[in-house]
Design an enzyme around this catalytic site. Sequence first.
Site, PDB file in Angstrom:
ATOM      1  N   LYS A  40       0.819  -1.215   0.000  1.00  0.00           N
ATOM      2  CA  LYS A  40       0.000   0.000   0.000  1.00  0.00           C
ATOM      3  C   LYS A  40       0.855   1.269   0.000  1.00  0.00           C
ATOM      4  O   LYS A  40       0.491   2.261  -0.635  1.00  0.00           O
ATOM      5  CB  LYS A  40      -0.958   0.014   1.193  1.00  0.00           C
ATOM      6  CG  LYS A  40      -0.303   0.168   2.548  1.00  0.00           C
ATOM      7  CD  LYS A  40      -1.334   0.214   3.656  1.00  0.00           C
ATOM      8  CE  LYS A  40      -0.677   0.343   5.017  1.00  0.00           C
ATOM      9  NZ  LYS A  40       0.133   1.552   5.164  1.00  0.00           N
ATOM     10  N   THR A  41       1.996   1.247   0.707  1.00  0.00           N
ATOM     11  CA  THR A  41       2.851   2.435   0.720  1.00  0.00           C
ATOM     12  C   THR A  41       3.405   2.703  -0.670  1.00  0.00           C
ATOM     13  O   THR A  41       3.522   3.849  -1.104  1.00  0.00           O
ATOM     14  CB  THR A  41       4.007   2.262   1.732  1.00  0.00           C
ATOM     15  OG1 THR A  41       3.466   1.952   3.008  1.00  0.00           O
ATOM     16  CG2 THR A  41       4.837   3.526   1.823  1.00  0.00           C
ATOM     17  N   ASP A 226      -3.564   7.435   4.096  1.00  0.00           N
ATOM     18  CA  ASP A 226      -3.023   6.120   4.453  1.00  0.00           C
ATOM     19  C   ASP A 226      -3.720   5.615   5.715  1.00  0.00           C
ATOM     20  O   ASP A 226      -4.128   6.410   6.567  1.00  0.00           O
ATOM     21  CB  ASP A 226      -1.516   6.257   4.703  1.00  0.00           C
ATOM     22  CG  ASP A 226      -0.830   4.912   4.852  1.00  0.00           C
ATOM     23  OD1 ASP A 226      -1.417   3.895   4.468  1.00  0.00           O
ATOM     24  OD2 ASP A 226       0.305   4.892   5.365  1.00  0.00           O
ATOM     25  N   GLU A 227      -3.868   4.298   5.854  1.00  0.00           N
ATOM     26  CA  GLU A 227      -4.477   3.677   7.043  1.00  0.00           C
ATOM     27  C   GLU A 227      -5.857   4.274   7.335  1.00  0.00           C
ATOM     28  O   GLU A 227      -6.200   4.592   8.472  1.00  0.00           O
ATOM     29  CB  GLU A 227      -3.565   3.839   8.272  1.00  0.00           C
ATOM     30  CG  GLU A 227      -2.152   3.304   8.097  1.00  0.00           C
ATOM     31  CD  GLU A 227      -2.071   1.786   8.177  1.00  0.00           C
ATOM     32  OE1 GLU A 227      -3.121   1.139   8.208  1.00  0.00           O
ATOM     33  OE2 GLU A 227      -0.945   1.261   8.200  1.00  0.00           O
ATOM     34  N   GLN A 257      -7.436  -4.744   9.480  1.00  0.00           N
ATOM     35  CA  GLN A 257      -6.391  -4.227  10.350  1.00  0.00           C
ATOM     36  C   GLN A 257      -6.867  -3.018  11.158  1.00  0.00           C
ATOM     37  O   GLN A 257      -6.055  -2.223  11.634  1.00  0.00           O
ATOM     38  CB  GLN A 257      -5.152  -3.858   9.534  1.00  0.00           C
ATOM     39  CG  GLN A 257      -4.517  -5.055   8.846  1.00  0.00           C
ATOM     40  CD  GLN A 257      -3.229  -4.696   8.124  1.00  0.00           C
ATOM     41  OE1 GLN A 257      -2.211  -4.405   8.736  1.00  0.00           O
ATOM     42  NE2 GLN A 257      -3.273  -4.710   6.797  1.00  0.00           N
ATOM     43  N   ARG A 611       2.920  -9.669  10.564  1.00  0.00           N
ATOM     44  CA  ARG A 611       4.205  -8.942  10.630  1.00  0.00           C
ATOM     45  C   ARG A 611       5.354  -9.885  10.285  1.00  0.00           C
ATOM     46  O   ARG A 611       6.469  -9.442  10.018  1.00  0.00           O
ATOM     47  CB  ARG A 611       4.456  -8.383  12.031  1.00  0.00           C
ATOM     48  CG  ARG A 611       3.450  -7.393  12.589  1.00  0.00           C
ATOM     49  CD  ARG A 611       3.112  -6.291  11.630  1.00  0.00           C
ATOM     50  NE  ARG A 611       1.878  -6.606  10.906  1.00  0.00           N
ATOM     51  CZ  ARG A 611       1.464  -5.938   9.830  1.00  0.00           C
ATOM     52  NH1 ARG A 611       2.195  -4.941   9.348  1.00  0.00           N
ATOM     53  NH2 ARG A 611       0.342  -6.258   9.226  1.00  0.00           N
TER      54      ARG A 611
END
Length: 744
Positions: A40-41, A226-227, A257, A611
């Site tokens: 996504k980044t 973002d997020e 998330q 993670r």
Amino acid sequence: MQNRIRIDASLQNDLNPPQRKAVTVLSGPMAVFAGAGSGKTRVITYRIANLLSHGIAMKNILAVTFTNKAAEEMKTRVISLLNIDIKNLWIGTFHAICLRILRCSGKNIGLKNDFMIFDEEDSLSLIKDCMKEINIDIKRINPKAIYSAISDSKIQLISPEHYLSMAGKSGFTEIVNTIYGLYEKHKKENNALDFDDLIVQSIELFQQVPSELEHYQDIFQHILVDEYQDINHSQYMFLKLLSQKNQNICVVGDDDQSIYSFRGADPCIMQRFQKDYPNVVTIKLEENYRCTKKILEVSQLIVQNNKKREIKELYTNNKDGDIIHLIICSNEKDEALKIVRIIQDKLALEKKSLDDFVILYRVNAASRNFEEALISCGIPYQLIGGFKFYQRKEVKDLLGYLRVVANPFDRVSLNRVINYPKRNIGAVFINRIDQIAAEKGLNFLEACANLLKADKDSSSRGKKGLEEFLKTIQFGRDNLSKMSLFDLSKELLQKSGIIESIQSEYADYIAKEKIDNLNEILTAIHRFESEAEEKTLQSFLTEVTLFSDLDQFDQNSPKITLMTLHSVKGLEFKIVFLVGMEEGLFPHYLSNSNIDALEEERRLCYVGMTRAKEELYLSYAMNREMYGKTTKTVSSRFLKEIPEELIDIVKIKIPTTETSSVSSFFGSRDIPKTQSNKASKEETDESHIGSDEISEGEEVYHKIWGRGIVLAKENVNNDSVLRIHFDTVGERLLNLKYAPIKKV
């Protein structure tokens, strides 16, 4: 033209088809459901680069993130793509962006340009002052509870005038209502805003001054978030106001998330976006680039048990990898020793690096046993989410002097430093100053000068101390524009007498550590002056206040990392240990009777698992000390959601450790509602308090830990569980049935 060619080539080589679509469709609203590890980044940074390559001016692009670290990473990636200066690009956290807006335009709603920002400790200090003002005992009602109620109200955009009608009348809400109004009044007198105000006041600016809203809508023609799944109501309204004119808003997030409901986040916000913008383009990023196939499979199996989620089918082309490792332990100390033994073996036999490992836990208190085990083995580690550097007393003291120099209206900082080091300026003396200030309409420092002038014949020790203090502050204000910030801070540190006070007050080894911390502040100021564009004291203090736990995290540091599950989102490690997988601990006992809360705990588990790049270890202890008593535990339901064939039981022999029973995990897949040891007669007789005899805010005495204040009372499996703050050991959870406490 070179940049345009470079970006077009990158689109073909570096992006998969859904990513490419998210980057190339530049007009209109877009919702990108980005699964864990799906890049996504990369999508956000390439989209920014593509906008620039299509002639969109930097000043017309707004990219909002949740951490300073994420913002810096985004800037670095854009610079790497384009090799140009991007200082005119608006990239930052919600708080940083809103601060910048208010510094420029806050005067339109009555804000001074040099307002200070209160952190949580500053706000709590002011709330305590407000409580004293209306004679409310802070031992009976926890100031943190009032702070939380006020913060929650601001997130929902509820003003003091409307608080009671929204919250409903009760003894507690009526107290909050009174303090809320006082808090806002005194904060304005301090020329200060708190964290929540940065967003709330920006919204007020847009709503009260339509021309300002139109101005920023014209500036921010393209918005990227973002997020997005983590935003709260006030952040949602901020974005909605800014985007309603152009509607060129791209939000990237993952409902699986969403783990911050306690901050006001709504896991359904991504779906709500699709309803807010009917012509939205929806894209799903489902290829995971981080995890092995086995880790991704297990993570998906767990999160798919949630009902309220957007369906996603994540896949990866990475290697299969190992199946999930499960460590069954006799107790919490055995758990720590076994995990550290595994780390030692991997360091020695597999030549792994220290920064390959992370130990994740649900609650901060779980770190202690791992810290002790790592220390005993001489393994360096970094603890994220512990006591913040900028919250240490000596650091706050020096910052207090700097804050008063920058803003003489900052009464919270004045109260902190006026009598530190001790100058014999007691409460009576300060009351006299307050009285003069009220009678003559002066601010606090002006009233101090007035008192000295009126009492010029007095030789009291308090007067002498006040004279010294005012000279120190005046020196700072006189030299604010004449000296470098580093030299000014160094001089203020010397003139304040803080170092001499520390040396006389503490043992040598403690004093050395505190003085080292002060020198570290000076180093930080020197670094700030060499790197920052705006090298002012106000800018430095703002940067410090917005500093978060993760900003100090160095993933390349040669240390084992310990952190909570809530802190780890956005990071990745080769080897992950997810510990304390027991009912009541993870999932947390407060989620037992709430389906939404339980689904959030499951999302938290999913975040922790994803993670891991190469190996994932899960652990639980069959006995654990909880509520001040050792109890038998039940393995987490999340473990029972993993098929047996995907779990490998790790067998490790530690001296004096009981043999773990594999059948205790695989023997029964049903979760008992309760399972705990019966208390002995002696233990039961220790408790003399019934559940209806104790309330939040009351003071109790524990036979080992001494005096404490009851912060909360919950019903867990028909037992009353108290959360108590003790002066000696901090917060503890105690089962009222067994805890050796009595009311004071």
